[in-house]
Design an enzyme around this catalytic site. Structure first.
Site, PDB file in Angstrom:
ATOM      1  N   ASP A   1       0.847  -1.207   0.000  1.00 60.52           N
ATOM      2  CA  ASP A   1       0.000   0.000   0.000  1.00 60.52           C
ATOM      3  C   ASP A   1       0.876   1.249   0.000  1.00 60.52           C
ATOM      4  O   ASP A   1       0.538   2.261  -0.618  1.00 60.52           O
ATOM      5  CB  ASP A   1      -0.912  -0.003   1.237  1.00 60.52           C
TER       6      ASP A   1
ATOM      7  N   HIS B   1      -8.155  -1.065   8.703  1.00 59.90           N
ATOM      8  CA  HIS B   1      -7.116  -0.566   7.785  1.00 59.90           C
ATOM      9  C   HIS B   1      -7.331   0.948   7.665  1.00 59.90           C
ATOM     10  O   HIS B   1      -8.131   1.409   6.855  1.00 59.90           O
ATOM     11  CB  HIS B   1      -7.307  -1.278   6.441  1.00 59.90           C
TER      12      HIS B   1
ATOM     13  N   CYS C   1      -3.850   4.974  -2.057  1.00 61.65           N
ATOM     14  CA  CYS C   1      -4.293   4.221  -3.229  1.00 61.65           C
ATOM     15  C   CYS C   1      -4.269   5.139  -4.443  1.00 61.65           C
ATOM     16  O   CYS C   1      -4.855   6.225  -4.416  1.00 61.65           O
ATOM     17  CB  CYS C   1      -5.707   3.685  -3.005  1.00 61.65           C
TER      18      CYS C   1
HETATM   19  P1  HMG Z   1      -8.776  -4.049 -17.005  1.00 61.06           P
HETATM   20  O1  HMG Z   1      -8.059  -3.037 -17.844  1.00 61.06           O
HETATM   21  O2  HMG Z   1     -10.250  -3.960 -16.898  1.00 61.06           O
HETATM   22  O3  HMG Z   1      -8.449  -5.552 -17.371  1.00 61.06           O
HETATM   23  O4  HMG Z   1      -8.128  -3.982 -15.567  1.00 61.06           O
HETATM   24  P2  HMG Z   1      -8.040  -6.295 -18.669  1.00 61.06           P
HETATM   25  O5  HMG Z   1      -8.354  -7.735 -18.402  1.00 61.06           O
HETATM   26  O6  HMG Z   1      -8.667  -5.625 -19.870  1.00 61.06           O
HETATM   27  O7  HMG Z   1      -6.458  -6.133 -18.729  1.00 61.06           O
HETATM   28  C1  HMG Z   1      -5.793  -4.967 -19.164  1.00 61.06           C
HETATM   29  C2  HMG Z   1      -4.341  -5.323 -19.414  1.00 61.06           C
HETATM   30  O8  HMG Z   1      -3.720  -5.683 -18.172  1.00 61.06           O
HETATM   31  C3  HMG Z   1      -4.156  -6.524 -20.322  1.00 61.06           C
HETATM   32  O9  HMG Z   1      -2.912  -6.350 -20.970  1.00 61.06           O
HETATM   33  C4  HMG Z   1      -4.046  -7.681 -19.358  1.00 61.06           C
HETATM   34  O10 HMG Z   1      -3.335  -8.777 -19.878  1.00 61.06           O
HETATM   35  C5  HMG Z   1      -3.281  -7.054 -18.218  1.00 61.06           C
HETATM   36  P3  HMG Z   1      -2.862  -6.038 -22.559  1.00 61.06           P
HETATM   37  O11 HMG Z   1      -3.640  -7.133 -23.207  1.00 61.06           O
HETATM   38  O12 HMG Z   1      -3.534  -4.682 -22.721  1.00 61.06           O
HETATM   39  O13 HMG Z   1      -1.409  -6.029 -22.870  1.00 61.06           O
HETATM   40  N1  HMG Z   1      -3.592  -7.652 -16.916  1.00 61.06           N
HETATM   41  C6  HMG Z   1      -2.672  -8.050 -16.051  1.00 61.06           C
HETATM   42  N2  HMG Z   1      -1.318  -8.036 -16.090  1.00 61.06           N
HETATM   43  C7  HMG Z   1      -0.680  -8.519 -15.010  1.00 61.06           C
HETATM   44  N3  HMG Z   1      -1.313  -8.979 -13.901  1.00 61.06           N
HETATM   45  C8  HMG Z   1      -2.645  -9.006 -13.835  1.00 61.06           C
HETATM   46  C9  HMG Z   1      -3.378  -8.524 -14.948  1.00 61.06           C
HETATM   47  N4  HMG Z   1      -4.689  -8.405 -15.194  1.00 61.06           N
HETATM   48  C10 HMG Z   1      -4.811  -7.878 -16.406  1.00 61.06           C
HETATM   49  N5  HMG Z   1      -3.258  -9.462 -12.736  1.00 61.06           N
HETATM   50  C11 HMG Z   1      -7.564  -4.956 -13.422  1.00 61.06           C
HETATM   51  C12 HMG Z   1      -8.637  -4.778 -14.486  1.00 61.06           C
HETATM   52  C13 HMG Z   1      -8.237  -5.561 -12.220  1.00 61.06           C
HETATM   53  C14 HMG Z   1      -6.491  -5.884 -13.978  1.00 61.06           C
HETATM   54  C15 HMG Z   1      -6.949  -3.558 -13.124  1.00 61.06           C
HETATM   55  O14 HMG Z   1      -7.982  -2.667 -12.847  1.00 61.06           O
HETATM   56  C16 HMG Z   1      -6.005  -3.579 -11.954  1.00 61.06           C
HETATM   57  O15 HMG Z   1      -4.950  -4.202 -11.996  1.00 61.06           O
HETATM   58  N6  HMG Z   1      -6.353  -2.854 -10.865  1.00 61.06           N
HETATM   59  C17 HMG Z   1      -5.545  -2.814  -9.653  1.00 61.06           C
HETATM   60  C18 HMG Z   1      -5.606  -1.438  -9.036  1.00 61.06           C
HETATM   61  C19 HMG Z   1      -4.800  -1.422  -7.776  1.00 61.06           C
HETATM   62  O16 HMG Z   1      -3.872  -2.171  -7.596  1.00 61.06           O
HETATM   63  N7  HMG Z   1      -5.178  -0.517  -6.836  1.00 61.06           N
HETATM   64  C20 HMG Z   1      -4.487  -0.366  -5.589  1.00 61.06           C
HETATM   65  C21 HMG Z   1      -4.713  -1.512  -4.648  1.00 61.06           C
HETATM   66  S1  HMG Z   1      -6.270  -1.434  -3.776  1.00 61.06           S
HETATM   67  C22 HMG Z   1      -5.949  -0.381  -2.427  1.00 61.06           C
HETATM   68  O17 HMG Z   1      -4.928   0.245  -2.357  1.00 61.06           O
HETATM   69  C23 HMG Z   1      -6.952  -0.322  -1.299  1.00 61.06           C
HETATM   70  C24 HMG Z   1      -6.496  -1.120  -0.061  1.00 61.06           C
HETATM   71  O18 HMG Z   1      -5.252  -0.652   0.436  1.00 61.06           O
HETATM   72  C25 HMG Z   1      -7.527  -1.014   1.068  1.00 61.06           C
HETATM   73  C26 HMG Z   1      -7.960   0.434   1.364  1.00 61.06           C
HETATM   74  O19 HMG Z   1      -7.116   1.276   1.648  1.00 61.06           O
HETATM   75  O20 HMG Z   1      -9.166   0.635   1.291  1.00 61.06           O
HETATM   76  C27 HMG Z   1      -6.342  -2.616  -0.396  1.00 61.06           C
HETATM   77 MG    MG Z   2      -5.033   1.114   1.737  1.00 62.25          MG
END
Ligand code: HMG
Ligand code: MG
Length: 311
Positions: A17, A208, A241
């Site tokens: 994070d 969290h 985030c």
């Molecule tokens: P999308 O664009 O809808 O998905 O993203 P997609 O299936 O169309 O994939 C887009 C591209 O990413 C494709 O590549 C996939 O292959 C690739 P391309 O064909 O264009 O070359 N891809 C991946 N590559 C590697 N690993 C993967 C993966 N998945 C797809 N797993 C998706 C949907 C969910 C993937 C995207 O939105 C994403 O990765 N989001 C993550 C965002 C994130 O990490 N946010 C921060 C964490 S959450 C947080 O901080 C909150 C927390 O701390 C709690 C709080 O504080 O409340 C937990």
């Molecule tokens: Mg967080």
């Protein structure tokens, strides 16, 4: 104040994070050294990275290399975030044994963060959790925006309960209830936890808190009073985030440990060694770490003085 909790489990989220929100590129070796030092400080659960799309969060693109290179301490669990089956397969390939899935209590945030509605995220995670269970892996669940959403504003506690219960039904062993943008206040925290405890035992809940408005420690005390004994924190107060505008650092682990120690609540974490872990990552950042305990140390004549020296 009436607190019956005498031991707190701290889930260290700085390497995930925290680092996911940094503008600068941090070398893989520095991340590995940081995670190793956090384990040496006594943290038993360290979120080591995120197998998310590197297009969405480039800071986590090297999570597989980081994970492989950590000298694994058998007493430490190193969960990673997994957003979908692709992320799960990458995690398995890297040797990961524990994952966290993440959704939210508000649809708009979820769409911005993972491009899915809440309902779609459950359809997405069902096969991930099924595969994880086949592999004998532990799965943690996150509910973001539990105390307010940057896009929708107020979030009903009943929605937080609904999403938390669905994560537990899916097979998560614990749900981390996230104040993603640090808007929560102590009475609100007790209100939300009160609703959750009607259905979910305290032992399955973690809090969290982000410290965006300076309420994270007060919220922690409020949660302790309700019997919550697991808290996420990030060393030095790193964090935020990238898809939550205005989200800043998590509750700083040093601040949490300092307060709990003084309240005679055991954590198993050595504060001096924790400060040393933050000192490993600090030089790679383009800003000072915001954690208050750490700042008190750096204001002394010795940089990162020991806790004994600043008391
Ligand atoms: P999308 O664009 O809808 O998905 O993203 P997609 O299936 O169309 O994939 C887009 C591209 O990413 C494709 O590549 C996939 O292959 C690739 P391309 O064909 O264009 O070359 N891809 C991946 N590559 C590697 N690993 C993967 C993966 N998945 C797809 N797993 C998706 C949907 C969910 C993937 C995207 O939105 C994403 O990765 N989001 C993550 C965002 C994130 O990490 N946010 C921060 C964490 S959450 C947080 O901080 C909150 C927390 O701390 C709690 C709080 O504080 O409340 C937990
Ligand atoms: Mg967080």
């Amino acid at each position: 104040m009436k607190i019956t909790v005498d031991h707190v489990k701290v889930v260290e989220v700085g390497p995930r994070d925290g680092l996911q929100n940094e503008k600068v590129t941090i070398p893989t070796a520095a991340k590995v050294a940081y995670i190793t030092a956090l384990g040496d400080a006594g943290l038993r659960v360290i979120e080591a990275g995120a197998f998310v799309s590197p297009k969405w969060v480039p800071q986590m693109a090297d999570s597989a290399e980081v994970y492989r290179e950590i000298p694994k301490d058998p007493g430490v669990e190193y969960p990673v975030l997994v957003p979908n089956l692709k992320g799960f397969e990458r995690a398995i390939e890297a040797g990961v044994r524990s994952i966290a899935i993440f959704t939210a209590a508000s649809d708009t945030f979820n769409k911005r963060n993972i491009n899915m509605s809440i309902d779609d995220s459950f359809a997405n995670y069902a096969p991930v959790v099924a595969r994880a269970r086949e592999e004998g892996m532990r799965v943690r669940g996150y509910v973001s925006t539990a105390f307010g959403c940057p896009y929708e504003g107020d979030v009903p506690p009943e929605k937080v309960l609904e999403v938390s219960a669905r994560l537990l039904d899916l097979g998560c062993y614990e749900v981390s209830v996230g104040d993603t943008i640090g808007v929560g206040t102590p009475m609100q925290v007790q209100g939300v936890i009160g609703v959750l405890l009607q259905v979910i035992p305290a032992s399955k809940l973690a809090m969290h808190f982000h410290d965006t408005r300076g309420t994270a420690l007060a919220n922690t005390v409020a949660a302790l009073e309700m019997g919550i004994a697991t808290f996420d924190a990030s060393s030095g107060g790193l964090g935020g985030c990238p898809y939550a505008p205005g989200a800043s650092g998590n509750l700083a682990t040093e601040d949490l440990i300092y307060m709990l120690e003084k309240m005679n609540v055991d954590t198993g974490v050595d504060l001096n060694r924790l400060v040393q872990a933050s000192a490993i990552i600090a030089p790679y950042l383009d800003h000072p770490l915001p954690g208050r305990y750490l700042q008190a140390c750096t204001k002394g004549t010795m940089p990162f003085a020991t806790s004994a020296a600043v008391q």
